[in-house]
Structure formats: C-alpha cells, structure tokens
Write an enzyme that holds these catalytic residues in place. Structure first.
Site, PDB file in Angstrom:
ATOM      1  N   LYS A 153      52.399 105.266 -21.665  1.00 42.07           N
ATOM      2  CA  LYS A 153      51.417 104.885 -22.692  1.00 42.07           C
ATOM      3  C   LYS A 153      50.063 105.539 -22.441  1.00 42.07           C
ATOM      4  CE  LYS A 153      52.440 100.288 -24.572  1.00 42.07           C
ATOM      5  NZ  LYS A 153      52.646 100.682 -25.942  1.00 42.07           N
TER       6      LYS A 153
ATOM      7  N   LYS B 235      52.717 110.100  -6.349  1.00 45.08           N
ATOM      8  CA  LYS B 235      51.397 109.594  -5.927  1.00 45.08           C
ATOM      9  C   LYS B 235      51.037 110.018  -4.495  1.00 45.08           C
ATOM     10  CE  LYS B 235      51.548 105.861  -9.226  1.00 45.08           C
ATOM     11  NZ  LYS B 235      51.497 104.446  -9.544  1.00 45.08           N
TER      12      LYS B 235
ATOM     13  N   ASN C 113      46.435 107.949  -7.890  1.00 46.52           N
ATOM     14  CA  ASN C 113      46.973 108.003  -9.256  1.00 46.52           C
ATOM     15  C   ASN C 113      45.977 108.605 -10.251  1.00 46.52           C
ATOM     16  OD1 ASN C 113      45.227 105.729  -9.474  1.00 46.52           O
ATOM     17  ND2 ASN C 113      46.380 105.078 -11.274  1.00 46.52           N
TER      18      ASN C 113
ATOM     19  N   ASP D 133      45.321 101.936  -9.571  1.00 49.97           N
ATOM     20  CA  ASP D 133      46.378 100.931  -9.755  1.00 49.97           C
ATOM     21  C   ASP D 133      45.976  99.611  -9.108  1.00 49.97           C
ATOM     22  OD1 ASP D 133      48.310 102.484 -11.079  1.00 49.97           O
ATOM     23  OD2 ASP D 133      49.069 103.297  -9.195  1.00 49.97           O
TER      24      ASP D 133
ATOM     25  N   GLY E 265      57.805  97.844  -2.515  1.00 50.96           N
ATOM     26  CA  GLY E 265      57.774  99.280  -2.811  1.00 50.96           C
ATOM     27  C   GLY E 265      56.350  99.831  -2.796  1.00 50.96           C
TER      28      GLY E 265
END
Ligand code: NDP
Length: 265
Positions: A17, A65, A86, A101, A124
């Site tokens: 997006k 990243k 990022n 983030d 993660g």
C-alpha cells in the site's frame, strides 16, 4: 526543481500500500514527487539499484531490511541498534538509514491505555525491532514462539522467552500476534488452550497483520477485547518515513489525514 522519485523495494512488492499512501500525501501537499514500486530480487544490489534509478528515497520491505541496513552510509541510532532499515533517504549523495516500523508500532499501541506488560506471540524480524523499542519505553515484554531457535537472540537480549511447551501461564495487559499465522491461512498463532487463558485476562489485543480479520482477532472479539489490526502500524511507519523523505516540514496529523485515505480506497 525536478520531480523527486521514491519507491518501495521488496520481494514481493505488488501488494504494498506504500505507493498509494505516499502518492496521496505528495499530491495533497502539492509536493513535487512520485512514489513507485520496485521488485528487487537480489538484496545485495540494493545500493546500486537505488543510484541507477535516480531515487531520492526508498522504503524497504521483506526480505531486504538487513541488506538495507548494510547499504547505508549513515544510520540513526535505533536502526543501528536493531540492524534493520526500512527507510533510506539520499542527502548530498550519501544514504541515510532509519527504522520507522518500530516507532510506528509504538505509536499504534500507545493508543491503548494502562498497558505495562505485553505478550508477543512470534519471534521474527518484526518482533525484534518492536520488542526493543517497547522495552526502551518501559514496557515489560515476554516473547512466546512456536519453535525455540528464534528465541535464542531474544534470550541473549535479556527478554523472558518461552515456547508453547514451556510457557508458564501469566496475565498480560496486551497480547500481540507478531506471527504470519492468519495471513494466508486460517490458523491461530498459538494453541487455543494458551489463547483462551491469556486473552480473557488481557486489556487489549493487537494483530500486526492488516486488512483482514484473522482468527486471532476473531477470538479477541469473542472475548469482547478492544483490538486493532496492523493498519495503524503500517500507516504510522509510513508517516514517519514521509517525514524523513520531506525533511521534517509537515505536521504528523497533516500527513495522516492524507495518507489514511489509502485505507478507504
Ligand atoms: P518472520 O518470517 O521474520 O517471522 C515469522 C514468525 O511467525 C516466526 O516467529 C514464526 O515462528 C511465526 N509463525 C509463522 N507461522 C506460524 C504458525 N502457523 N503458527 C505459529 N507461529 C507461526 O516474519 P516477520 O516478523 O517479518 O512478519 C511477521 C508478521 O508481521 C507478518 O504477518 C507480516 O505481515 C506482519 N507485518 C506487519 C507490518 C505492518 O505494518 N502492519 C509490518 C511488518 C510485518 P517459527 O519461528 O516457529 O517459525
């Protein structure tokens, strides 16, 4: 001044997006720029591609990243600490790297009141940067993960960790699905028996997956818990990235009003 070019680099990148979010903000602010998407197969080529394409800035998504972190000439202290970037902006021919983030996530969860203890389900890459910023801000974070391997680095960082097998039941103010369970399947992120204990005793639940009601969010709803999906995290990381791209000249809420239209289209 010629048009500034921005893009998102990732693989896959077609679902993102970010182009819509940033282009709505550029257009609404009459900022002479445009934002596209670039499928990057080889993360080691990130820096070369950035310069070849004549870009002013990029966002970086899965799985690049860490390559983005290595590609920068300068890193902000938080990106340095978590070794994940990022957002990159070119200034004076050099690349400046940021992690938006984690502050985006922090902003999203700070909209819940009275949260002190947090349970992360998942260990993660997203859990890594977000757990560190939460701890820096004074939250107590416990990490629960399906398999033990990924927990090792969290243990070394001093977090309380557990697998589904050795988890000792406790109460947490906020329970967060940090896994990809529910993204392309209908799975819960942890055994139902654990969730049936930790959700009812929590104050709120968050899923980092956005744009769909996952089984985890359905369960939170069943227990009548306030909840949110990952849309705010996505929106807020985008606003903070936009601020870096445009050299800090706009108000957060001004950018937000334009960018959030991407979630209605
Ligand atoms: P990683 O691939 O780095 O980690 C995946 C994690 O999910 C691991 O802990 C893995 O456990 C766990 N997992 C995967 N499937 C299951 C399952 N069926 N049951 C239990 N655990 C499972 O992913 P990321 O950290 O990069 O991303 C995690 C999520 O965050 C994704 O859903 C992604 O879409 C979302 N995300 C959202 C953002 C936003 O802006 N809203 C931004 C970035 C990510 P194990 O170690 O056992 O394999």
């Amino acid at each position: 001044m010629s048009k500034q070019l921005f893009a998102i680099f990732g693989n896959p990148v077609s679902h993102s997006k970010s182009p819509l979010m940033h282009n709505l903000a550029f257009e609404g602010l009459d900022y002479n720029a445009c934002y596209g998407r670039y499928l990057l197969n080889d993360g080691a080529k990130l820096r070369e591609r950035f310069f070849d394409l004549g870009l002013k800035g990029i966002n970086i998504t899965v799985p690049h990243k860490e390559y983005a972190y290595q590609a920068c000439d300068h890193l902000d202290p938080f990106a340095q600490k978590v070794a994940a970037v990022n957002t990159i902006v070119k200034r004076g021919g050099e690349l400046y790297g940021y992690n938006t983030d984690a502050p985006g996530f922090l902003k999203a969860i700070s909209e819940f009141d009275d949260i002190k203890t947090v349970l992360f389900i998942g260990a993660g890459g997203t859990a890594r940067s977000t757990s560190i910023i939460l701890r820096d801000e004074g939250y107590e974070v416990t990490i629960l993960n399906r398999s033990p391997q990924r927990l090792q680095s969290f243990k070394e960082e001093g977090f309380v960790t557990a697998t589904f097998e050795d988890f000792e039941l406790d109460t947490f103010d906020l329970v967060i699905n940090m896994t990809s369970a529910g993204l392309e399947d209908d799975l819960l992120p942890a055994p139902q028996s654990i969730l049936d204990q930790v959700i009812p005793t929590s104050k709120a639940c968050v899923d980092v997956i956005y744009g769909k009601e996952t089984p985890f969010l359905k369960l939170a709803k069943k227990f009548a818990k306030p909840s949110k999906d990952g849309s705010d995290m996505l929106l807020y990381q985008g606003i903070i990235a936009f601020d870096h791209f445009t050299d800090y000249q706009y108000e957060f809420d001004e950018i937000k009003a334009l960018m959030q239209r991407a979630f209605l289209l």
